[in-house]
Design a protein around this motif. Structure first.
Motif, mmCIF file in Angstrom:
data_model
loop_
_atom_site.group_PDB
_atom_site.id
_atom_site.type_symbol
_atom_site.label_atom_id
_atom_site.label_comp_id
_atom_site.label_asym_id
_atom_site.label_seq_id
_atom_site.Cartn_x
_atom_site.Cartn_y
_atom_site.Cartn_z
ATOM 1 N N ARG A 57 0.818 -1.200 0.000
ATOM 2 C CA ARG A 57 0.000 0.000 0.000
ATOM 3 C C ARG A 57 0.863 1.265 0.000
ATOM 4 N N GLY A 58 2.043 1.158 0.605
ATOM 5 C CA GLY A 58 2.937 2.312 0.665
ATOM 6 C C GLY A 58 3.264 2.872 -0.703
ATOM 7 N N GLN A 59 3.304 2.002 -1.720
ATOM 8 C CA GLN A 59 3.609 2.477 -3.067
ATOM 9 C C GLN A 59 2.496 3.387 -3.593
ATOM 10 N N GLU A 98 0.436 5.029 -1.703
ATOM 11 C CA GLU A 98 0.407 6.230 -0.876
ATOM 12 C C GLU A 98 1.490 7.206 -1.302
#
Ligand SMILES: Nc1ncnc2c1ncn2[C@@H]1O[C@H](COP(=O)(O)OP(=O)(O)OP(=O)(O)O)[C@@H](O)[C@H]1O
Ligand SMILES: [Mg+2]
Lengths: 260, 379
Positions: free
Chosen positions: B270-272, B274
């Motif tokens: 998910r960090g990508q 975000e």
């Protein structure tokens, strides 16, 4: 050290100047869970704010609301004069003004350091590639890793990665920078190189909101420290007063744990 | 008082020596990998025998006893008292038919030209060191399909028209496989994105589509497209049989491709997303620049697996009366001029070889790409 702190205290918080972020009556729920409760916060241009508090107190959620990585349900958030609504255009405009640095870097592993830095300017700001590259090199120099420009994130150390992440955010020429525990995933010997870069940035007058437990950094750099617990702002003060004379019981407990 | 011990300090570095004979080189390799103990040695010997037992008759049949030249079946008939080998003379005689089907002999240069154009576009794209990828891909995606259509189908300029009913052989196999591959990847990506979309209508439509096409066998799809569809179409509406097969194959493999791609999408943290959002990138730019390049790279083996499956599934067009490579080979068995006991065995061996060559090529290329991408991005 104390000299330094005095220096910054001397500059003083630029109170009464222009407002960068205004949050009023902010409430947020995750399902039934009330994460943020009636948050009111004004951040002035050029102000450096450190947010601390126990795990799960909603620090990350609060700063992620500012660039809409999380949606709030009640209250107002105004960033650089733009109110956050579900209007996508506005959200994108706000995101261009607000840079963010994550705990786990979130660099793009398939792009080189340089490409990580030029991606935003080229694709979100339509900057010509050559200019974006010049800009990126400038910022990579500022975070002191121009020689890593053509490496991939997988080839860098943790501290280097986080500095690339800072450079990547700066390449968008943001007016505000958000940091979510930028050093807590780093080995101790790399924390300093990242904090140094952040201190430089603070000196240059950037508006910064930093979630961190690095109290030395907070003391040296912050204009204000905000202590959060259970989704509320419990205490808010200038660093010296905050450390010397914490008013709230919970703040004292927290500081006792973290400084011991 | 004990004498004071001095710390140990090396005064000169030890020189390097060559490794012992049996530890390196081919002998060392054999010893380490094949004969490291009696059990491994026994296994090695058993396997060697097995390989020999399987390969020897094949070599005997395909090479030693094989008939290489001849004008008709007489050459390939077994002589008295001995078995005959493969009848390569027959493959040789029918080669043109196997490649071009019933495409008119005078027009076969058009097919050759299309093959050449394809190779000319594909080879530089496949070689990472060749510059100008953007133009090359543009050529493959925009110019080549139009050129191939005009050349193969004709009816333009002075090119006489060649009905698709006359297409066949390897050429038809490649037409079906390549248009299936070219259509299924982008379609599959769109479907995979749709299945993960935040919009309920898009998500539902994607799920229904994918599950429908994954739920029916390809052979049913082809059969329905050629037998049932015309019943529903109004009289006089002509809908090319090959086109129907192409659409069927493309949609069918797109559904499989979608699930493969979805697996890759799920692996992207998910960090990508975000980080991309925090930079102010919109949905499509995030997908195109950040998510898909990583997700597709992760699932290269699955994608190529689907391509290979599709390539082999093209043989099913036989069921609707299209003569692909396998179909045209079977058709050629009816030619009395070449009827001999080993005719079909030889022809199937040939077909297997051709299919294997293409599939193995794809598989090796995907391995090469995977390794290359990994080397690039890891330390
Ligand atoms: N996406 C989510 N869905 C449900 N609950 C969430 C979600 N994200 C966070 N929470 C919950 O909200 C609370 C606040 O989370 P947040 O990440 O803001 O805490 P934090 O103060 O940043 O803590 P830490 O110091 O551990 O990072 C936590 O209890 C967490 O479990
Ligand atoms: Mg957090």
């Amino acid at each position: 050290m104390s000299n330094n702190a005095a220096d910054h205290g001397g500059q003083g918080a630029p109170r009464g100047g222009d407002i960068a972020i205004e949050i009023s009556g902010l409430n947020k729920w995750f399902g039934d869970f009330h994460v943020l409760k009636d948050i009111d916060l004004k951040v002035y241009k050029g102000e450096r704010i450190v947010i601390c508090g126990p795990s799960g107190s909603g620090k990350s959620t609060l700063i992620r609301c500012i660039n809409r990585l999380e949606e709030h349900q009640r209250g107002r958030i105004v960033v650089e004069g733009i109110e956050l609504t579900s209007d996508l255009k506005r959200i994108e405009n706000i995101r261009r003004e607000v840079g963010m640095v994550f705990q786990h870097f979130n660099l793009f592993p398939h792009l080189t350091t340089l490409e990580n830095c030029t991606l935003g300017p080229v694709w979100a700001r339509n900057m010509p590639k050559a200019r974006a590259e010049a800009l990126a090199m400038e910022y990579l120099e500022r975070v002191r890793i121009p020689e890593q420009a053509n490496k991939y994130p997988g080839q860098l150390s943790g501290g280097q990665r986080q500095r690339v992440a800072i450079a990547r955010a700066l390449c968008m020429n943001p007016k505000i920078m958000l940091f979510d525990e930028p050093t807590s995933a780093l080995d101790p010997e790399m924390v300093k190189e990242v904090l140094d870069v952040m201190t430089d940035l603070a000196r240059s007058g950037m508006t910064m909101l930093v979630v961190t437990h690095e109290m030395g950094f907070a003391r040296e750099v912050a204009d204000r420290i905000i202590f959060m617990d259970e989704g509320q702002i419990v205490e808010e003060n200038e660093p010296e007063a905050f450390f010397a004379d914490p008013r709230h019981e919970r703040t004292r407990t927290f500081l006792g744990q973290i400084l011991s | 008082m004990a004498p004071r011990r001095r710390p140990y300090v090396r005064s000169a570095m030890a020189p390097s020596q060559p490794p012992p004979m049996l530890a390196s080189g081919p002998l060392g390799w054999l010893r380490r990998n094949l004969f490291s103990n009696w059990w491994n040695s026994a296994l090695t010997l058993a396997c060697l025998y097995l390989i020999y037992a399987l390969a020897a008759p094949l070599v005997q049949f395909a090479l030693i006893d094989a008939v290489w030249q001849g004008a008709d079946r007489e050459a390939c008939l077994p002589a008295k008292g001995q078995g005959a080998g493969a009848c390569w003379a027959y493959i040789h005689a029918k080669f043109g038919q196997f490649i071009y089907g019933r495409y008119p002999a005078a027009e076969r240069w058009r097919v050759d030209l299309v093959f050449l154009l394809l190779a000319g576009g594909l080879i530089p794209v496949a070689m990472p060191s060749v510059p100008g990828k953007r133009w090359n891909v543009l050529f493959l995606l925009a110019v080549f399909p139009v050129a191939a259509y005009i050349l193969l189908f004709g009816g333009w300029f002075t090119l006489p028209r060649v009905e698709t009913a006359r297409w066949g052989g390897l050429m038809l196999t490649l037409v079906v496989a390549i248009s299936g591959i070219a259509a299924s990847l982008p379609l599959g990506v769109l479907l995979a994105l749709g299945r993960r979309s935040a919009l309920p209508a898009v998500r539902l439509a994607s799920i229904v589509f994918i599950e429908f096409w994954r739920g029916v066998p390809l052979i049913t799809v082809l059969f329905m497209s050629s037998v049932l569809l015309p019943l529903f179409l109004p009289d006089g509406v002509h809908f090319d049989k090959l086109l129907r097969a192409l659409i069927g194959v493309a949609l069918f493999s797109a559904a499989y491709m979608a699930e493969v791609v979805r697996g890759g999408l799920q692996a992207i943290p998910r960090g990508q997303y975000e980080a991309a959002m925090a930079l102010g990138l919109g949905y499509w730019k995030t997908m195109r620049l950040i998510v898909l390049p990583q997700a597709l790279k992760l699932v290269i083996p699955g994608i190529v697996n689907t391509f290979i499956g599709l390539f082999k599934d093209t043989t099913l067009v036989l069921i609707i009366g299209l003569f692909d490579l396998l179909g045209i080979i079977q058709l050629s068995f009816t030619d009395p001029k070449w009827a001999s006991p080993n005719q079909s065995l030889t022809a199937y061996l040939f077909a297997a070889g051709v299919y294997w060559l293409f599939c193995f090529g794809m598989s090796r290329y995907s391995l090469f790409m995977e390794r290359r991408l990994n080397v690039e991005q890891r330390s």
